[in-house]
Scaffold this motif. Structure first.
Motif, mmCIF file in Angstrom:
data_model
loop_
_atom_site.group_PDB
_atom_site.id
_atom_site.type_symbol
_atom_site.label_atom_id
_atom_site.label_comp_id
_atom_site.label_asym_id
_atom_site.label_seq_id
_atom_site.Cartn_x
_atom_site.Cartn_y
_atom_site.Cartn_z
ATOM 1 N N ALA A 190 0.827 -1.201 0.000
ATOM 2 C CA ALA A 190 0.000 0.000 0.000
ATOM 3 C C ALA A 190 0.864 1.255 0.000
ATOM 4 O O ALA A 190 0.383 2.347 0.291
ATOM 5 C CB ALA A 190 -0.922 -0.001 1.211
ATOM 6 N N GLY A 191 2.135 1.103 -0.330
ATOM 7 C CA GLY A 191 3.086 2.205 -0.415
ATOM 8 C C GLY A 191 4.281 1.756 -1.238
ATOM 9 O O GLY A 191 4.330 0.627 -1.734
ATOM 10 N N ASP A 192 5.268 2.651 -1.391
ATOM 11 C CA ASP A 192 6.456 2.330 -2.177
ATOM 12 C C ASP A 192 7.091 1.025 -1.696
ATOM 13 O O ASP A 192 7.257 0.804 -0.488
ATOM 14 C CB ASP A 192 7.514 3.434 -2.048
ATOM 15 C CG ASP A 192 6.984 4.800 -2.443
ATOM 16 O OD1 ASP A 192 5.908 4.859 -3.059
ATOM 17 O OD2 ASP A 192 7.663 5.795 -2.123
ATOM 18 N N VAL A 193 7.463 0.148 -2.632
ATOM 19 C CA VAL A 193 8.246 -1.040 -2.293
ATOM 20 C C VAL A 193 9.703 -0.586 -2.208
ATOM 21 O O VAL A 193 10.304 -0.204 -3.210
ATOM 22 C CB VAL A 193 8.095 -2.141 -3.356
ATOM 23 C CG1 VAL A 193 8.937 -3.351 -2.980
ATOM 24 C CG2 VAL A 193 6.630 -2.539 -3.517
ATOM 25 N N VAL A 194 10.270 -0.584 -1.005
ATOM 26 C CA VAL A 194 11.573 0.024 -0.773
ATOM 27 C C VAL A 194 12.713 -0.976 -0.879
ATOM 28 O O VAL A 194 13.806 -0.653 -1.351
ATOM 29 C CB VAL A 194 11.607 0.711 0.616
ATOM 30 C CG1 VAL A 194 12.978 1.311 0.895
ATOM 31 C CG2 VAL A 194 10.534 1.790 0.691
ATOM 32 N N THR A 195 12.482 -2.218 -0.483
ATOM 33 C CA THR A 195 13.598 -3.155 -0.342
ATOM 34 C C THR A 195 13.144 -4.591 -0.588
ATOM 35 O O THR A 195 11.989 -4.944 -0.306
ATOM 36 C CB THR A 195 14.218 -3.025 1.075
ATOM 37 O OG1 THR A 195 15.261 -3.999 1.247
ATOM 38 C CG2 THR A 195 13.172 -3.217 2.155
ATOM 39 N N ILE A 196 14.053 -5.397 -1.141
ATOM 40 C CA ILE A 196 13.796 -6.806 -1.432
ATOM 41 C C ILE A 196 14.994 -7.634 -0.977
ATOM 42 O O ILE A 196 16.141 -7.229 -1.161
ATOM 43 C CB ILE A 196 13.571 -7.052 -2.941
ATOM 44 C CG1 ILE A 196 12.311 -6.345 -3.441
ATOM 45 C CG2 ILE A 196 13.480 -8.536 -3.253
ATOM 46 C CD1 ILE A 196 12.108 -6.442 -4.946
ATOM 47 N N SER A 197 14.725 -8.795 -0.400
ATOM 48 C CA SER A 197 15.790 -9.746 -0.061
ATOM 49 C C SER A 197 15.360 -11.146 -0.464
ATOM 50 O O SER A 197 14.271 -11.596 -0.089
ATOM 51 C CB SER A 197 16.101 -9.704 1.439
ATOM 52 O OG SER A 197 17.150 -10.612 1.758
ATOM 53 N N LEU A 198 16.202 -11.824 -1.236
ATOM 54 C CA LEU A 198 15.919 -13.186 -1.681
ATOM 55 C C LEU A 198 16.401 -14.199 -0.661
ATOM 56 O O LEU A 198 17.461 -14.031 -0.054
ATOM 57 C CB LEU A 198 16.607 -13.463 -3.018
ATOM 58 C CG LEU A 198 15.840 -13.067 -4.288
ATOM 59 C CD1 LEU A 198 16.794 -13.020 -5.466
ATOM 60 C CD2 LEU A 198 14.725 -14.065 -4.564
ATOM 61 N N ALA A 199 15.628 -15.273 -0.494
ATOM 62 C CA ALA A 199 16.043 -16.365 0.388
ATOM 63 C C ALA A 199 17.225 -17.097 -0.223
ATOM 64 O O ALA A 199 17.439 -17.052 -1.450
ATOM 65 C CB ALA A 199 14.882 -17.337 0.589
ATOM 66 N N PRO A 200 18.022 -17.791 0.581
ATOM 67 C CA PRO A 200 19.165 -18.541 0.051
ATOM 68 C C PRO A 200 18.781 -19.545 -1.029
ATOM 69 O O PRO A 200 19.570 -19.794 -1.944
ATOM 70 C CB PRO A 200 19.721 -19.242 1.299
ATOM 71 C CG PRO A 200 19.329 -18.357 2.433
ATOM 72 C CD PRO A 200 17.988 -17.816 2.064
ATOM 73 N N ASP A 201 17.582 -20.113 -0.946
ATOM 74 C CA ASP A 201 17.164 -21.086 -1.966
ATOM 75 C C ASP A 201 16.598 -20.427 -3.219
ATOM 76 O O ASP A 201 16.229 -21.119 -4.191
ATOM 77 C CB ASP A 201 16.139 -22.074 -1.388
ATOM 78 C CG ASP A 201 14.851 -21.391 -0.954
ATOM 79 O OD1 ASP A 201 14.663 -20.191 -1.239
ATOM 80 O OD2 ASP A 201 14.012 -22.056 -0.319
ATOM 81 N N MET A 202 16.499 -19.081 -3.218
ATOM 82 C CA MET A 202 16.035 -18.289 -4.368
ATOM 83 C C MET A 202 14.576 -18.570 -4.731
ATOM 84 O O MET A 202 14.114 -18.190 -5.800
ATOM 85 C CB MET A 202 16.915 -18.529 -5.606
ATOM 86 C CG MET A 202 18.407 -18.358 -5.375
ATOM 87 S SD MET A 202 18.860 -16.659 -4.978
ATOM 88 C CE MET A 202 18.835 -15.928 -6.611
#
Length: 316
Positions: A190-202
């Motif tokens: 409901a607002g800007d998507v600021v950050t993403i982190s992928l899990a080790p298994d992708m």
């Protein structure tokens, strides 16, 4: 400050009510609590971190850092208009890439080490091939992904052919780099998507937003698996724990928090003293200004952080 108009106030109240209703509906249909099922599981261990290397070379605020899959090299992006590829073991620069726009907000290193990506206020994601050079001797730009309605705030490679992006238009996109086209695009927050982190298994990833929430996603789906509440302001950074079972956050509310995915709950939070940087693993005492990004090495041995003090630090 200007007064908030009645329509905006009404919309904010509606959003708050909707979030509360979603949580209530989730509790109604749940046949068991994850916290109860996982009550015998141990918490993620805490780690004491000390600076192993200080990487200096940028001449303006450093906004983003990300490790390569080899756990040795990392890329940083700065408002000096440069990407720098570092050898974190020696502390040396491997390559410097000049950018068309200095307003970089996010960088990403492909797990293979073949490509890096960046983007920001230019509203596009730019891909560079580290194994090929242009006429100036810098890494060759091979793709520009345009068409965002807001700034590009985060990007992460799924592999050499696909990249995941989050932006100020509240959307998540998955791009096919060979075709230069979106394979998926959907509203995420409901607002800007600021950050993403992928899990080790992708296979899964976590996002953080200015709507004060974090969400867990499956790369194959367009609906969030879990939503995590707790911060009182924008979530600036998320970072998966190497176990794949937890993630750390950093927020404008001046706290860092650790969330356990298995039990669907917050394990605790940390409020840093002064202007020091922070993660849920402890105090990063060493930076002299705001810490803007952190990245864990895939092997779990080290962590890199960057700051508005123009430096990059390697912790272990």
């Amino acid at each position: 400050m200007p007064k908030e108009d009645p329509e905006t106030t009404t919309l904010k109240n509606e959003l708050t009510d909707l979030i509360a209703q979603v949580k209530a509906d989730q509790e109604k249909v749940a046949d068991a609590k994850l916290a109860e099922k996982c009550s015998d599981l141990a918490d993620v261990p805490k780690i004491r971190l000390t600076t192993k290397k200080t990487l200096k070379g940028h001449i303006n605020k450093v906004n983003s850092v990300h490790y390569s899959g080899d756990s040795r090299h990392c890329v940083t992006g700065s408002l000096d208009g440069k990407l720098i590829i570092w050898d974190t073991w020696s502390g040396n620069k491997v390559q410097v890439i000049p950018l068309r726009s200095a307003w970089v907000m996010s960088v990403a290193f492909a797990p293979s080490g073949n490509f890096v990506a960046c983007g920001g206020m230019d509203n596009m994601c730019t891909i560079y091939d580290l194994n090929n050079r242009d006429s100036t001797g810098a890494a060759k730009m091979v793709r520009e992904l345009a068409g965002y309605e807001g700034f590009l705030s985060s990007c992460r490679f799924l592999d050499d052919s696909h990249i995941l992006t989050g932006s100020g238009d509240m959307k998540i996109c998955i791009w096919n780099l060979e075709a230069g086209k979106r394979e998926k695009e959907f509203d995420a927050h409901a607002g800007d998507v600021v950050t993403i982190s992928l899990a080790p298994d992708m296979k899964t990833y976590v996002t953080g937003s200015v709507d004060k929430t974090c969400k867990l996603w499956d790369v194959r789906e367009e609906k969030a698996k879990q939503t995590f509440f707790g911060h009182e302001a924008d979530v600036n950074s998320v970072c998966y724990h190497n176990s794949g079972q937890a993630f750390a956050t950093a927020s404008e509310d001046k706290t860092a928090r650790l969330f356990d995915i298995r039990s669907d709950q917050q394990l605790g939070h940390y409020t840093p003293p002064g202007s020091c940087g922070f993660t849920s693993c402890g105090t990063l005492s060493g930076h002299d200004n705001r810490v803007t990004s952190i990245s864990l090495a895939p092997n779990g041995v080290a962590m890199a952080s960057c700051s508005w003090d123009q430096s990059v630090r390697v912790w272990g």
